[in-house]
Design an enzyme around this catalytic site. Structure first.
Site, PDB file in Angstrom:
ATOM      1  N   LYS A 123      42.119 -87.821  -5.652  1.00  0.00           N
ATOM      2  CA  LYS A 123      42.849 -88.248  -4.626  1.00  0.00           C
ATOM      3  C   LYS A 123      43.546 -89.601  -4.553  1.00  0.00           C
ATOM      4  O   LYS A 123      42.984 -90.553  -4.209  1.00  0.00           O
ATOM      5  CB  LYS A 123      42.083 -88.210  -3.097  1.00  0.00           C
ATOM      6  CG  LYS A 123      43.010 -88.106  -1.815  1.00  0.00           C
ATOM      7  CD  LYS A 123      42.300 -88.656  -0.602  1.00  0.00           C
ATOM      8  CE  LYS A 123      42.855 -89.654  -0.013  1.00  0.00           C
ATOM      9  NZ  LYS A 123      44.149 -90.097  -0.108  1.00  0.00           N
TER      10      LYS A 123
ATOM     11  N   GLY B 185      39.675 -99.707  -2.221  1.00  0.00           N
ATOM     12  CA  GLY B 185      40.304 -99.734  -0.842  1.00  0.00           C
ATOM     13  C   GLY B 185      39.916-100.679   0.100  1.00  0.00           C
ATOM     14  O   GLY B 185      39.250-101.585  -0.324  1.00  0.00           O
TER      15      GLY B 185
ATOM     16  N   GLU C 199      35.102-100.615  -4.562  1.00  0.00           N
ATOM     17  CA  GLU C 199      35.639-101.885  -4.860  1.00  0.00           C
ATOM     18  C   GLU C 199      36.565-102.306  -3.567  1.00  0.00           C
ATOM     19  O   GLU C 199      37.400-101.519  -3.500  1.00  0.00           O
ATOM     20  CB  GLU C 199      36.494-101.549  -6.178  1.00  0.00           C
ATOM     21  CG  GLU C 199      36.745-102.774  -7.108  1.00  0.00           C
ATOM     22  CD  GLU C 199      35.496-103.658  -7.191  1.00  0.00           C
ATOM     23  OE1 GLU C 199      35.112-104.578  -6.732  1.00  0.00           O
ATOM     24  OE2 GLU C 199      34.819-102.782  -8.070  1.00  0.00           O
TER      25      GLU C 199
ATOM     26  N   CYS D  12      43.726-107.027  -3.872  1.00  0.00           N
ATOM     27  CA  CYS D  12      42.328-107.309  -3.532  1.00  0.00           C
ATOM     28  C   CYS D  12      42.041-108.639  -4.348  1.00  0.00           C
ATOM     29  O   CYS D  12      41.245-109.401  -3.542  1.00  0.00           O
ATOM     30  CB  CYS D  12      41.379-106.233  -3.777  1.00  0.00           C
ATOM     31  SG  CYS D  12      41.291-105.980  -5.760  1.00  0.00           S
TER      32      CYS D  12
ATOM     33  N   GLU E 148      41.006-110.640   5.481  1.00  0.00           N
ATOM     34  CA  GLU E 148      42.066-109.944   4.402  1.00  0.00           C
ATOM     35  C   GLU E 148      43.222-109.591   5.247  1.00  0.00           C
ATOM     36  O   GLU E 148      43.236-108.585   6.037  1.00  0.00           O
ATOM     37  CB  GLU E 148      41.526-108.805   3.535  1.00  0.00           C
ATOM     38  CG  GLU E 148      42.387-108.491   2.371  1.00  0.00           C
ATOM     39  CD  GLU E 148      41.744-107.421   1.520  1.00  0.00           C
ATOM     40  OE1 GLU E 148      41.484-106.333   1.942  1.00  0.00           O
ATOM     41  OE2 GLU E 148      41.865-107.731   0.217  1.00  0.00           O
TER      42      GLU E 148
END
Ligand code: UN1
Length: 488
Positions: A173, A226, A246, A280, A375
């Site tokens: 996906k 994500g 991750e 990231c 973040e």
């Protein structure tokens, strides 16, 4: 307008939902086509197809599977320019970076194809005579692969290449911000000869497609890159699957008073504003020694003022748009919070036309401020001044995340102490926080994930199980641990 399909059991088919969604070019808002809004029944079909293909694929010798991966590499190479254009059109980053994205996919397919002739286990002596011990790598089964939009070729490649070389089959996906890239990627796999059912693609939202994958009883592994929130949802809902997560980062660059300041500025600009800060591994914090703070800031701001914003397709542009409206809102929200908490705005801070946002720098921030902790995933860098190395380490480790990190210093002592003391999966010395190479492991500590690593030799662990084998050729029933039983 192009209407696309999902890919199940080797066939491009419509979603059983009958619904579609659109993907837009973030630089100009133009639609790139309609995409099927997949649902649970599409996922069920994809899982069935993946299991049907599993016996054939998992029993194909790994060096033979590798031949297909080498062909994927070749096709990626041949189509690099055109695929890069597709990436830029769909998620906005500049062409040079999109080419880097495809290059990373090329590299990982080459590396993992090479693993087809390794996939090492190990041998070790037995504690008993005439007995042989070894470990083997075996596939996990059907993997759910859920990827983000910021590296729409590299990240699916990081996951699907090792999944395939280990003998797994896949339900993929892609992010609903980059369905077109996902389709292009799968088209290429098919062209390279990946057999029907080995990789299946379902496009659609996290809720309609992601959740059924995560909860699916017949999926054995999940690999996800994500947000931390989605990562937590997966950890809570995947049950006993083998899960690789991750998640985000709040990566810091330490600039010591003995650093090459021009080099540090280069690193901070590239790490902070490359991919519009949407990585990231972005350098969203600069932890600078007070002695050089003013000099650093002057040079940093001068460089930022020269960055050109615009469509990533224009070769003169350095920084593209943010990916979508909610990304813009998120950046705006954090800029507001930064101001309220009393961080000093050195430059930027404003939303521009469309999905563009000025490169923004906060300075004189304290380590606990929201803009120094959370973040933002946009073009915002927070500078935190410190008085010495010890404080720099304390600040860099003060966040929940632990993905990438960096220190600029000319002192070998500080460099090695930083390697030892920084809590992060990756530490760069005299370089920025981004730029992972595919033959080294990639991943983080703390809330950046669940301890798995992608790429490199370690990347194989996520996609294989270890089988332990004992071969006894003594002709007797030997018992380990020296047990005597039933023999008296
Ligand atoms: C990510 O942002 O999810 O080292 C991955 C880097 C890239 C990969 C980043 N090669 O920044």
């Amino acid at each position: 307008m192009r209407t696309n399909k999902i890919f199940i059991g080797g066939k491009w088919v419509n979603s059983s939902s009958g619904k579609t969604f659109e993907s837009f070019n973030p630089a100009n808002g133009r639609s790139l086509g309609k995409f099927p809004q997949g649902n649970k029944s599409d996922v069920d079909n994809a899982v069935r197809a993946a299991w049907k293909a599993y016996p054939g694929w998992s029993q194909t010798p790994a060096p033979e599977r590798a031949e297909i991966l080498f062909t994927v590499r070749d096709l990626l190479k041949q189509n690099k320019k055109e695929l890069a254009k597709c990436i830029t059109m769909e998620m906005g980053k500049v062409l040079a970076e999109s080419e880097g994205d495809v290059q990373e996919a090329i590299d990982v397919f080459e590396y993992m194809a090479g693993e087809g002739r390794r996939l090492f286990g190990h041998t070790t002596p037995s504690e008993l005579p005439d007995k042989f011990c070894m470990t083997l790598r075996v596939p996990v089964g059907v993997f759910g692969v859920i990827t983000p939009w910021n590296f729409p070729f590299a990240l699916p490649a990081w996951k699907i290449a090792p999944a395939l070389i280990c003998g797994n089959t896949v339900v993929f996906k892609p992010s609903s911000d980059t369905p077109l890239c996902g389709i292009r990627f799968v088209e290429l796999l098919v062209k390279a000869g990946v057999p029907a059912g080995v990789v299946n693609l379902v496009t659609g939202s996290g809720k309609d497609v992601g959740t059924p994958i995560i909860r699916h009883e017949n999926i054995r592994g999940i690999s996800f890159t994500g947000s931390r929130n989605t990562g937590k949802f997966i950890a809570e809902n995947a049950g006993l699957k083998k899960v690789g997560l991750e998640l985000g980062g709040k990566n810091g660059i330490i600039v010591m008073d003995d650093a090459d300041l021009d080099l540090a500025v280069d690193g901070a600009v590239w790490g902070g504003f490359g991919t519009t800060g949407q990585r990231c591994t972005a350098a969203s914090r600069v932890i600078v020694h007070k002695k050089v703070q003013k000099d650093f800031e002057k040079k940093f701001i001068a460089r930022i003022k020269k960055l050109r914003l615009g469509s990533g397709l224009d070769s003169k542009v350095d920084v593209g748009p943010l990916v979508n409206e909610s990304a813009v809102e998120k950046v705006q929200k954090y800029v507001g919070i930064g101001k309220k908490e009393g961080a000093g705005l050195l430059c930027g801070g404003k939303k521009l036309k469309g999905l563009f946002f000025e490169p923004t720098v906060f300075s004189d921030a304290k380590k606990g401020m929201t803009v120094a902790q959370e973040e933002i995933f946009g073009p915002v860098v927070t500078i935190i001044p410190v008085k010495n190395f010890r404080e720099a380490i304390d600040v860099i480790n003060s966040v929940d995340y632990g993905l990438s990190s960096s220190i600029f210093t000319r002192s070998i002592d500080n460099a090695f102490k930083a390697i030892q003391k920084i809590e992060a999966g990756i530490t760069y010395i005299n370089s920025s926080t981004t730029g992972a190479e595919v033959h080294l492991p990639f991943g983080g500590v703390k809330q950046t994930g669940n301890g798995t690593r992608e790429a490199g030799m370690e990347g194989i662990d996520e996609f294989s199980e270890t089988k332990t084998v004992y071969v006894d050729y003594s002709g007797r029933l030997q018992k380990a641990q020296d047990i005597e039983w039933g023999e008296k």
